[in-house]
Design an enzyme around this catalytic site. Structure first.
Site, PDB file in Angstrom:
ATOM      1  N   ASP A 159     -18.328  16.360  15.448  1.00 16.33           N
ATOM      2  CA  ASP A 159     -18.604  17.792  15.340  1.00 16.33           C
ATOM      3  C   ASP A 159     -20.073  18.086  15.030  1.00 16.33           C
ATOM      4  O   ASP A 159     -20.732  17.303  14.338  1.00 16.33           O
ATOM      5  CB  ASP A 159     -17.703  18.363  14.224  1.00 16.33           C
ATOM      6  CG  ASP A 159     -17.562  19.862  14.332  1.00 16.33           C
ATOM      7  OD1 ASP A 159     -17.986  20.439  15.352  1.00 16.33           O
ATOM      8  OD2 ASP A 159     -17.030  20.470  13.391  1.00 16.33           O
ATOM      9  N   GLY A 160     -20.525  19.235  15.497  1.00 17.29           N
ATOM     10  CA  GLY A 160     -21.872  19.707  15.143  1.00 17.29           C
ATOM     11  C   GLY A 160     -22.869  19.636  16.286  1.00 17.29           C
ATOM     12  O   GLY A 160     -24.057  19.931  16.102  1.00 17.29           O
ATOM     13  N   ARG A 194     -24.454  23.174  16.965  1.00 17.00           N
ATOM     14  CA  ARG A 194     -25.416  23.594  15.936  1.00 17.00           C
ATOM     15  C   ARG A 194     -26.708  22.772  16.008  1.00 17.00           C
ATOM     16  O   ARG A 194     -27.800  23.280  15.815  1.00 17.00           O
ATOM     17  CB  ARG A 194     -24.782  23.476  14.541  1.00 17.00           C
ATOM     18  CG  ARG A 194     -23.915  24.677  14.199  1.00 17.00           C
ATOM     19  CD  ARG A 194     -22.985  24.398  13.068  1.00 17.00           C
ATOM     20  NE  ARG A 194     -21.867  23.574  13.502  1.00 17.00           N
ATOM     21  CZ  ARG A 194     -21.046  22.946  12.679  1.00 17.00           C
ATOM     22  NH1 ARG A 194     -21.241  23.007  11.382  1.00 17.00           N
ATOM     23  NH2 ARG A 194     -20.037  22.250  13.158  1.00 17.00           N
ATOM     24  N   TRP A 195     -26.550  21.492  16.320  1.00 21.98           N
ATOM     25  CA  TRP A 195     -27.729  20.612  16.464  1.00 21.98           C
ATOM     26  C   TRP A 195     -28.638  21.164  17.555  1.00 21.98           C
ATOM     27  O   TRP A 195     -29.860  21.229  17.398  1.00 21.98           O
ATOM     28  CB  TRP A 195     -27.245  19.203  16.823  1.00 21.98           C
ATOM     29  CG  TRP A 195     -28.327  18.177  16.934  1.00 21.98           C
ATOM     30  CD1 TRP A 195     -28.781  17.344  15.962  1.00 21.98           C
ATOM     31  CD2 TRP A 195     -29.093  17.867  18.115  1.00 21.98           C
ATOM     32  NE1 TRP A 195     -29.772  16.529  16.442  1.00 21.98           N
ATOM     33  CE2 TRP A 195     -29.985  16.833  17.756  1.00 21.98           C
ATOM     34  CE3 TRP A 195     -29.113  18.356  19.413  1.00 21.98           C
ATOM     35  CZ2 TRP A 195     -30.887  16.277  18.670  1.00 21.98           C
ATOM     36  CZ3 TRP A 195     -30.019  17.812  20.326  1.00 21.98           C
ATOM     37  CH2 TRP A 195     -30.891  16.785  19.950  1.00 21.98           C
ATOM     38  N   GLU A 241      -7.664  22.522  22.815  1.00 20.49           N
ATOM     39  CA  GLU A 241      -8.167  23.889  22.590  1.00 20.49           C
ATOM     40  C   GLU A 241      -9.568  24.079  23.181  1.00 20.49           C
ATOM     41  O   GLU A 241     -10.037  25.217  23.329  1.00 20.49           O
ATOM     42  CB  GLU A 241      -8.228  24.197  21.072  1.00 20.49           C
ATOM     43  CG  GLU A 241      -6.858  24.388  20.406  1.00 20.49           C
ATOM     44  CD  GLU A 241      -6.070  23.088  20.237  1.00 20.49           C
ATOM     45  OE1 GLU A 241      -6.695  22.044  19.934  1.00 20.49           O
ATOM     46  OE2 GLU A 241      -4.842  23.096  20.435  1.00 20.49           O
ATOM     47  N   ASN A 242     -10.244  22.980  23.520  1.00 19.98           N
ATOM     48  CA  ASN A 242     -11.625  23.107  24.004  1.00 19.98           C
ATOM     49  C   ASN A 242     -11.734  23.762  25.391  1.00 19.98           C
ATOM     50  O   ASN A 242     -12.822  24.139  25.811  1.00 19.98           O
ATOM     51  CB  ASN A 242     -12.340  21.743  24.010  1.00 19.98           C
ATOM     52  CG  ASN A 242     -12.731  21.256  22.631  1.00 19.98           C
ATOM     53  OD1 ASN A 242     -12.844  20.060  22.382  1.00 19.98           O
ATOM     54  ND2 ASN A 242     -12.956  22.171  21.699  1.00 19.98           N
ATOM     55  N   ARG A 270     -11.849  20.293   7.791  1.00 12.50           N
ATOM     56  CA  ARG A 270     -10.502  20.543   8.320  1.00 12.50           C
ATOM     57  C   ARG A 270     -10.178  19.469   9.353  1.00 12.50           C
ATOM     58  O   ARG A 270     -11.060  18.755   9.831  1.00 12.50           O
ATOM     59  CB  ARG A 270     -10.376  21.956   8.909  1.00 12.50           C
ATOM     60  CG  ARG A 270     -11.378  22.256   9.989  1.00 12.50           C
ATOM     61  CD  ARG A 270     -11.159  23.620  10.625  1.00 12.50           C
ATOM     62  NE  ARG A 270     -12.292  23.920  11.485  1.00 12.50           N
ATOM     63  CZ  ARG A 270     -13.340  24.652  11.129  1.00 12.50           C
ATOM     64  NH1 ARG A 270     -13.401  25.207   9.944  1.00 12.50           N
ATOM     65  NH2 ARG A 270     -14.340  24.845  11.970  1.00 12.50           N
ATOM     66  N   SER A 302      -8.339  20.027  12.373  1.00 12.05           N
ATOM     67  CA  SER A 302      -8.435  20.536  13.752  1.00 12.05           C
ATOM     68  C   SER A 302      -7.515  19.832  14.748  1.00 12.05           C
ATOM     69  O   SER A 302      -7.950  19.456  15.845  1.00 12.05           O
ATOM     70  CB  SER A 302      -9.887  20.473  14.241  1.00 12.05           C
ATOM     71  OG  SER A 302     -10.714  21.268  13.447  1.00 12.05           O
TER      72      SER A 302
END
Ligand code: FPP
Length: 245
Positions: free
Chosen positions: A27-28, A31-32, A74-75, A197, A199
């Site tokens: 994850d991330g 944002r990265w 879900e992606n 979480r 997920s």
């Protein structure tokens, strides 16, 4: 060589507290990328490189299974461009893996419902898994694609119901119909990027996993970061619902 490995070598110990199975929610990436004013896809691209690096480090350490969440059920809600960019990265990764698996000594398996993926990607998955079957190495990387923990449990129950010779439904029986059949449950689940979480990741299998959370974004995750997670794991007292002997 990371700290964990060096320390263990110095102590002349076997890696007795090394997890057999590490699972990671990568994850991330978005944002990265945003922090660098780059498109989200750039984050996924660097994230794919991080996965290569961590898989190779796991092989060096002697970890048996590394399972990563590459694309969830879900992606599909993400933009068409983002979904197609992740699929392209998976294609590229599998094509490279077909050529380099022998050298890298990491088997690859895909976990999830691959039936809805593009045909060329499904063919690449088949070829990758066929080659994996011929490689005798300790380490296997599981890529979760179109994977969801709840969907996996439903899929397993349906498979059990459709299996005429199936034994009585017990926890062990159901585990044999999951995508992870035959593998040990993850000892350690890592989630970078500060989110705390699960997920929908490995819901059944993580019943007694240890969890490790870090604020580091996945593209910045490296061997040292994994060492830190392994050191934290080594200090945990796993009781599996029992009491200390
Ligand atoms: C989560 O970060 C990441 C994903 C949903 C995709 C992960 C995919 C890859 C790393 C590329 C393909 C993998 C391989 C192994 C070739 P996010 O996008 O939700 O990040 P954010 O929360 O910062 O927006």
């Amino acid at each position: 060589m990371g700290i964990f490995n060096r320390k263990q070598k110095r102590a002349g110990q076997a890696l007795s507290v090394l997890p057999r199975h590490i699972a990671i929610i990568m994850d991330g990436n978005g944002r990265w990328a945003r922090k660098r004013s780059l498109p989200r896809t750039a984050g996924h691209s660097v994230g794919a490189e991080t996965f290569r690096r961590i898989a190779s480090y796991c092989r060096k350490l002697g970890v048996e299974y590394l399972t990563v969440y590459a694309f969830s059920t879900e992606n599909w809600k993400r933009s068409k461009e983002e979904v197609s960019s992740i699929m392209s990265l998976l294609r590229r990764y599998l094509m490279e893996a077909i050529d380099s698996m022998e050298r890298e000594q990491v088997r690859i398996k895909i976990l999830g419902d691959t039936s809805v993926l593009d045909e060329d990607l499904r063919e690449l998955i088949d070829r990758t898994e066929a080659i994996s079957g011929t490689i005798h190495t300790k380490t296997q990387a599981n890529l979760c694609i179109n994977y969801g923990g709840r969907a996996e449990i439903i899929h397993a129950v349906k498979a059990w119901m459709g299996d005429k010779g199936a034994p009585e439904l017990t926890e062990e029986t159901l585990a044999n119909y999951l995508y992870t059949a035959g593998m040990p449950d993850p000892d350690l689940v890592i989630r970078p990027s500060g989110e705390i979480r699960i997920s929908n990741f490995l819901l059944w299998q993580s019943a007694y996993s240890e969890f490790y959370f870090t604020d580091t974004l996945w593209p910045d995750f490296d061997e040292r970061e994994l060492d830190r997670a392994l050191e934290a794991y080594a200090r945990r007292d796993r009781r599996f619902g029992g009491v200390k002997g």
